[in-house]
Structure formats: structure tokens, C-alpha cells
Design a protein around this motif. Structure first.
Motif, PDB file in Angstrom:
ATOM      1  N   THR A   1      -1.963  19.000  -7.341  1.00 36.43           N
ATOM      2  CA  THR A   1      -0.631  19.313  -6.834  1.00 36.43           C
ATOM      3  C   THR A   1      -0.459  18.697  -5.455  1.00 36.43           C
ATOM      4  O   THR A   1      -1.435  18.364  -4.793  1.00 36.43           O
ATOM      5  CB  THR A   1      -0.407  20.844  -6.791  1.00 36.43           C
ATOM      6  N   ARG A   2       0.774  18.553  -5.045  1.00 37.89           N
ATOM      7  CA  ARG A   2       1.080  18.083  -3.688  1.00 37.89           C
ATOM      8  C   ARG A   2       1.561  19.282  -2.874  1.00 37.89           C
ATOM      9  O   ARG A   2       2.459  20.006  -3.307  1.00 37.89           O
ATOM     10  CB  ARG A   2       2.156  17.008  -3.719  1.00 37.89           C
ATOM     11  N   ARG A   3       0.942  19.449  -1.706  1.00 36.01           N
ATOM     12  CA  ARG A   3       1.279  20.577  -0.836  1.00 36.01           C
ATOM     13  C   ARG A   3       1.196  20.136   0.613  1.00 36.01           C
ATOM     14  O   ARG A   3       0.258  19.443   0.985  1.00 36.01           O
ATOM     15  CB  ARG A   3       0.313  21.733  -1.049  1.00 36.01           C
ATOM     16  N   VAL A   4       2.135  20.586   1.417  1.00 39.77           N
ATOM     17  CA  VAL A   4       2.064  20.288   2.848  1.00 39.77           C
ATOM     18  C   VAL A   4       1.003  21.158   3.520  1.00 39.77           C
ATOM     19  O   VAL A   4       0.467  20.794   4.559  1.00 39.77           O
ATOM     20  CB  VAL A   4       3.434  20.472   3.543  1.00 39.77           C
ATOM     21  N   ASP A   5       0.691  22.291   2.915  1.00 36.97           N
ATOM     22  CA  ASP A   5      -0.323  23.195   3.468  1.00 36.97           C
ATOM     23  C   ASP A   5      -1.658  23.065   2.722  1.00 36.97           C
ATOM     24  O   ASP A   5      -2.465  23.986   2.721  1.00 36.97           O
ATOM     25  CB  ASP A   5       0.163  24.642   3.413  1.00 36.97           C
ATOM     26  N   GLY A   6      -1.913  21.907   2.119  1.00 36.03           N
ATOM     27  CA  GLY A   6      -3.125  21.705   1.311  1.00 36.03           C
ATOM     28  C   GLY A   6      -4.414  21.955   2.065  1.00 36.03           C
ATOM     29  O   GLY A   6      -5.359  22.516   1.524  1.00 36.03           O
ATOM     30  N   PHE A   7      -4.465  21.546   3.339  1.00 36.30           N
ATOM     31  CA  PHE A   7      -5.685  21.773   4.120  1.00 36.30           C
ATOM     32  C   PHE A   7      -5.933  23.262   4.283  1.00 36.30           C
ATOM     33  O   PHE A   7      -7.060  23.738   4.141  1.00 36.30           O
ATOM     34  CB  PHE A   7      -5.596  21.094   5.487  1.00 36.30           C
ATOM     35  N   HIS A   8      -4.879  24.027   4.543  1.00 36.22           N
ATOM     36  CA  HIS A   8      -5.027  25.480   4.713  1.00 36.22           C
ATOM     37  C   HIS A   8      -5.445  26.148   3.400  1.00 36.22           C
ATOM     38  O   HIS A   8      -6.223  27.101   3.402  1.00 36.22           O
ATOM     39  CB  HIS A   8      -3.730  26.092   5.254  1.00 36.22           C
TER      40      HIS A   8
END
Length: 178
Positions: free
Chosen positions: A94-101
Motif C-alpha cells: 500500500t502507499r501511505r504518507v505515514d508508512g514509516f510510523h
């Protein structure tokens, strides 16, 4: 394991010529690939049970680290340690802007549940975790915002033909076909 003198043929025309022409090279021929450790193929019920277990664990982990997500890990069989085995896996991309978190939260969740977690070196944020016969691999590529999480069980011997059938991706319906 049998050791043959250099002058003895090994039974394969290619390697017999190679050994005669290059006596300075050690040629090692391995036995044909067979069942891993002589294991008998497992039943369809064992494969289904492994898939259900992997799916349940993966969905539970995902629900803990991304409760707001509509995405769900997709279970399927992939090839295992050889062409005669399969591995139950559940994968989510998936693509997420909060992926690192999400990756950090996944690590914390895994560690609190007793998984052995490591962070392999490299330019992409990754983690690998082990618990019993399960392995979680996850990565986050900041540039694209892509998060990948995969949970896999150990390989199950099923036989080559059955493995080919079990790993075949599901047929996609084609749009506008006749």
C-alpha cells in the motif's frame, strides 16, 4: 557422497568432457532434487490450515498497527524452499504518507508479542521478524510512500505439480471481453 578419481566418468557427457579437459577444476555433482528431507506431501487440509493461520496473524497485526486502513493482507501460496513445496503467505502493499510510523508501530507490536526483530542495513527502511515457524518482512520506501508487509510460514512439501497449481495466481476477470 561418492568420490570418483579424475579418470572415472561421472555418467554425464558434458561433465565427463569437462573433467577430462580441466583436470585442475574440482567438479561436484549434487544428487537430483527430491523431496525435502524425504518428507511426504501434506494434505490439502494442512495447506488450507496454514493459509488461514497466516491470514489471521497478518490481519491481526495489520489491525493493530493501522486500524484506520481499509487495506487487508492477501493470503496465497507461494513457492517454498524448492519446486516441490509451497509457503503460506499473506502480503499487503500500500502507499501511505505515514508508512514509516506504521513500520515503527509494527516493530513495537512484534517485539511486545515476543517476535525476534532485526533491521537489515540498506537505503530502505526494513524489518525482519521471526516467531516459531513464521517470518514477517516489512519495508517502507519513503520516496514512493510504498509500504510492504509480508508474513510467511515455513515450506510445506506438496509435490511439484501440486505446487505449480497452488501458486498459480487467481484468474483476473478481463474488462470488455467477449
Amino acid at each position: 557422497m561418492e568420490l570418483h578419481p579424475l579418470s572415472d566418468p561421472v555418467g554425464d557427457p558434458f561433465f565427463d568432457v569437462l573433467r577430462r579437459r580441466h583436470r585442475d577444476v574440482d567438479v561436484v555433482l549434487l544428487p537430483p532434487v527430491g523431496r525435502p528431507d524425504g518428507a511426504d506431501p501434506v494434505s490439502d487440509e494442512v495447506v488450507s490450515s496454514a493459509l488461514l493461520r497466516v491470514e489471521a496473524v497478518a490481519r491481526g497485526l495489520w489491525a493493530m498497527v493501522a486500524p484506520d486502513s481499509d487495506d487487508r493482507p492477501q493470503p496465497r501460496c507461494t513457492y517454498g524452499t524448492g519446486p516441490e513445496s509451497v509457503r503460506a503467505t499473506a502480503r499487503l502493499v500500500t502507499r501511505r504518507v505515514d508508512g514509516f510510523h506504521v513500520l515503527v508501530a509494527l516493530r513495537a507490536e512484534l517485539e511486545s508479542d515476543g517476535w525476534a526483530v532485526t533491521r537489515p542495513e540498506g537505503p530502505v527502511e526494513r524489518l525482519v521478524a521471526y516467531l516459531d515457524d513464521l517470518t514477517v518482512t516489512a519495508s517502507y520506501a519513503e520516496g514512493s510512500g510504498t509500504l510492504l508487509v509480508e508474513l510467511a510460514a515455513e515450506s510445506l512439501p506438496v509435490g511439484q505439480d501440486r505446487a505449480r497449481g497452488l501458486t498459480r495466481p487467481p484468474a483476473r476477470p478481463h474488462a470488455g471481453g467477449r
